[in-house]
Design an enzyme around this catalytic site. Structure first.
Site, PDB file in Angstrom:
ATOM      1  N   GLY A  87      14.807 -20.952   5.005  1.00 22.34           N
ATOM      2  CA  GLY A  87      13.752 -21.825   5.523  1.00 22.34           C
ATOM      3  C   GLY A  87      14.165 -22.877   6.529  1.00 22.34           C
ATOM      4  O   GLY A  87      13.363 -23.753   6.846  1.00 22.34           O
ATOM      5  N   TRP A  89      14.784 -22.679   9.828  1.00 24.87           N
ATOM      6  CA  TRP A  89      14.016 -22.634  11.090  1.00 24.87           C
ATOM      7  C   TRP A  89      12.605 -23.169  10.837  1.00 24.87           C
ATOM      8  O   TRP A  89      12.034 -23.857  11.667  1.00 24.87           O
ATOM      9  CB  TRP A  89      13.937 -21.195  11.642  1.00 24.87           C
ATOM     10  CG  TRP A  89      15.147 -20.776  12.415  1.00 24.87           C
ATOM     11  CD1 TRP A  89      16.427 -21.186  12.212  1.00 24.87           C
ATOM     12  CD2 TRP A  89      15.193 -19.880  13.541  1.00 24.87           C
ATOM     13  NE1 TRP A  89      17.268 -20.591  13.120  1.00 24.87           N
ATOM     14  CE2 TRP A  89      16.541 -19.783  13.945  1.00 24.87           C
ATOM     15  CE3 TRP A  89      14.233 -19.132  14.224  1.00 24.87           C
ATOM     16  CZ2 TRP A  89      16.948 -18.976  15.010  1.00 24.87           C
ATOM     17  CZ3 TRP A  89      14.649 -18.328  15.283  1.00 24.87           C
ATOM     18  CH2 TRP A  89      15.979 -18.256  15.675  1.00 24.87           C
ATOM     19  N   ASP A 115       9.113 -13.751   4.904  1.00 21.03           N
ATOM     20  CA  ASP A 115      10.397 -13.093   4.639  1.00 21.03           C
ATOM     21  C   ASP A 115      10.210 -12.044   3.550  1.00 21.03           C
ATOM     22  O   ASP A 115       9.318 -12.171   2.706  1.00 21.03           O
ATOM     23  CB  ASP A 115      11.472 -14.096   4.206  1.00 21.03           C
ATOM     24  CG  ASP A 115      12.880 -13.576   4.492  1.00 21.03           C
ATOM     25  OD1 ASP A 115      13.515 -14.060   5.460  1.00 21.03           O
ATOM     26  OD2 ASP A 115      13.352 -12.660   3.764  1.00 21.03           O
ATOM     27  N   ASP A 132       7.660  -7.752   3.501  1.00 21.36           N
ATOM     28  CA  ASP A 132       8.382  -7.085   4.581  1.00 21.36           C
ATOM     29  C   ASP A 132       7.538  -7.173   5.854  1.00 21.36           C
ATOM     30  O   ASP A 132       6.440  -6.619   5.914  1.00 21.36           O
ATOM     31  CB  ASP A 132       8.625  -5.622   4.166  1.00 21.36           C
ATOM     32  CG  ASP A 132       9.430  -4.854   5.201  1.00 21.36           C
ATOM     33  OD1 ASP A 132       9.439  -5.248   6.388  1.00 21.36           O
ATOM     34  OD2 ASP A 132      10.043  -3.837   4.819  1.00 21.36           O
ATOM     35  N   LYS A 197      16.278 -12.701  17.524  1.00 19.59           N
ATOM     36  CA  LYS A 197      17.715 -12.450  17.396  1.00 19.59           C
ATOM     37  C   LYS A 197      17.974 -10.959  17.552  1.00 19.59           C
ATOM     38  O   LYS A 197      17.189 -10.139  17.073  1.00 19.59           O
ATOM     39  CB  LYS A 197      18.175 -12.905  16.006  1.00 19.59           C
ATOM     40  CG  LYS A 197      19.591 -12.451  15.683  1.00 19.59           C
ATOM     41  CD  LYS A 197      20.229 -13.314  14.679  1.00 19.59           C
ATOM     42  CE  LYS A 197      19.864 -12.960  13.252  1.00 19.59           C
ATOM     43  NZ  LYS A 197      20.480 -13.922  12.347  1.00 19.59           N
TER      44      LYS A 197
HETATM   45  N1  SAM Z   1      16.046 -18.335  10.033  1.00 21.16           N
HETATM   46  C1  SAM Z   1      16.398 -18.394   8.628  1.00 21.16           C
HETATM   47  C2  SAM Z   1      16.689 -19.833   8.295  1.00 21.16           C
HETATM   48  O1  SAM Z   1      16.933 -20.608   9.206  1.00 21.16           O
HETATM   49  O2  SAM Z   1      16.655 -20.201   7.116  1.00 21.16           O
HETATM   50  C3  SAM Z   1      17.577 -17.501   8.295  1.00 21.16           C
HETATM   51  C4  SAM Z   1      17.206 -16.062   8.435  1.00 21.16           C
HETATM   52  S1  SAM Z   1      18.412 -14.941   7.826  1.00 21.16           S
HETATM   53  C5  SAM Z   1      19.606 -14.987   9.086  1.00 21.16           C
HETATM   54  C6  SAM Z   1      17.629 -13.397   8.104  1.00 21.16           C
HETATM   55  C7  SAM Z   1      16.442 -13.149   7.245  1.00 21.16           C
HETATM   56  O3  SAM Z   1      15.753 -11.975   7.690  1.00 21.16           O
HETATM   57  C8  SAM Z   1      16.783 -12.870   5.778  1.00 21.16           C
HETATM   58  O4  SAM Z   1      16.236 -13.853   4.961  1.00 21.16           O
HETATM   59  C9  SAM Z   1      16.157 -11.510   5.502  1.00 21.16           C
HETATM   60  O5  SAM Z   1      15.603 -11.392   4.214  1.00 21.16           O
HETATM   61  C10 SAM Z   1      15.083 -11.452   6.563  1.00 21.16           C
HETATM   62  N2  SAM Z   1      14.579 -10.103   6.817  1.00 21.16           N
HETATM   63  C11 SAM Z   1      15.288  -8.980   7.057  1.00 21.16           C
HETATM   64  N3  SAM Z   1      14.463  -7.916   7.170  1.00 21.16           N
HETATM   65  C12 SAM Z   1      13.203  -8.386   7.019  1.00 21.16           C
HETATM   66  C13 SAM Z   1      11.924  -7.789   7.021  1.00 21.16           C
HETATM   67  N4  SAM Z   1      11.777  -6.459   7.199  1.00 21.16           N
HETATM   68  N5  SAM Z   1      10.833  -8.554   6.797  1.00 21.16           N
HETATM   69  C14 SAM Z   1      10.970  -9.895   6.595  1.00 21.16           C
HETATM   70  N6  SAM Z   1      12.166 -10.522   6.578  1.00 21.16           N
HETATM   71  C15 SAM Z   1      13.266  -9.786   6.783  1.00 21.16           C
END
Ligand code: SAM
Length: 248
Positions: A87, A89, A115, A132, A197
């Site tokens: 969380g 961002w 997420d 998802d 990203k």
């Molecule tokens: N931006 C976040 C923060 O600042 O707290 C960190 C994000 S982390 C690098 C990447 C996130 O992408 C993970 O929490 C992962 O569960 C999520 N993610 C990956 N595939 C996903 C999907 N299909 N749907 C939703 N979230 C997804």
């Protein structure tokens, strides 16, 4: 043992957990890779800064650095944060869009956080956890929540669980980036912004070309908070043209 268990549950849930020295000591008895991971976390100045500034993880500084250069988040904007857990961002977006309404003289924004993992509540954010983003169901729930309101900024920090096989991980993250882009194109306000990203690889330049069809400008950014060894980069697209103006 209990401490160890908590840390590693958190590591799975929140890839960027803030840790302490006690955790490092207890990890010594575990695998070398876990110990290396903890050591790196503890040496990382952004991890400590995140703790001091009350951000849920170090990623906050990537968005803050992008914003410092390009001023993409301002009071009153509607933001969708894809891949938002844990969380940080979302915390940054809430602050910069004045979504909590702290600054009474400025417009009040809205922030939606999605997420596939659970997200602990964050004051002022609309949260869709265990969802998802790539599934039609999630996107229709999100559209219902938006209630016809176009989006100013779509952020995607989504990342798959890395396998270590570069090509495979690249393909998986590109799938997520395309999914975020499709949503952005469908839901953005003309003039809107999209940040995603990617992990650099074969499909990156094709993706950039595809994004460029919909936005006036794109930039490739590697914020200082991105780790040197990482293939991570961010694509910032500004000035959404609107679907009608798209030349085929
Ligand atoms: N931006 C976040 C923060 O600042 O707290 C960190 C994000 S982390 C690098 C990447 C996130 O992408 C993970 O929490 C992962 O569960 C999520 N993610 C990956 N595939 C996903 C999907 N299909 N749907 C939703 N979230 C997804």
């Amino acid at each position: 043992m209990e401490l160890y268990k908590n840390i590693f549950i958190k590591r799975n849930l929140y890839t960027c957990t803030v840790l302490n020295k006690e955790a490092l000591k207890s990890s010594k008895s575990r695998s070398a890779s876990s110990h290396r991971w903890l050591t790196r976390q503890l040496k990382d100045p952004y991890v400590e800064k995140a703790r001091q500034e009350n951000y849920r993880c170090r990623s906050a500084f990537k968005l803050l650095e992008i914003n410092k250069r390009f001023n993409i988040l301002t009071p009153g904007l509607v933001v969708v944060d894809c891949g938002a857990a844990p969380g940080s961002w979302t915390q940054v977006a809430l602050k910069l869009t004045n979504a909590i309404g702290k600054d009474e003289d400025k417009a009040v924004g809205r922030v939606f956080a999605i997420d596939r993992l659970p997200i602990h509540p964050i004051d002022g954010a609309t949260i869709l956890g265990n969802a998802d983003f790539t599934l039609p169901n999630t996107q229709s729930t999100l559209k219902q929540l938006l209630n016809g309101q176009p989006v100013d900024v779509v952020l995607s920090d989504m990342a798959p669980n890395a396998t270590g096989v570069r090509q495979l991980d690249h393909d998986k993250i590109m799938y997520l980036a395309y999914s975020a882009m499709k949503f952005a194109v469908e839901m953005s306000k003309v003039g809107g912004t999209f940040v995603t990203k990617v992990w650099d690889g074969q499909q990156t330049s094709e993706f950039e070309k595809d994004v460029e069809k919909f936005y006036k400008s794109i930039k490739i950014i590697r914020p200082p908070a991105t780790r040197d060894e990482s293939a991570e980069m961010f694509i910032l697209a500004q000035g959404f043209k609107g679907l009608k103006q798209l030349k085929t």
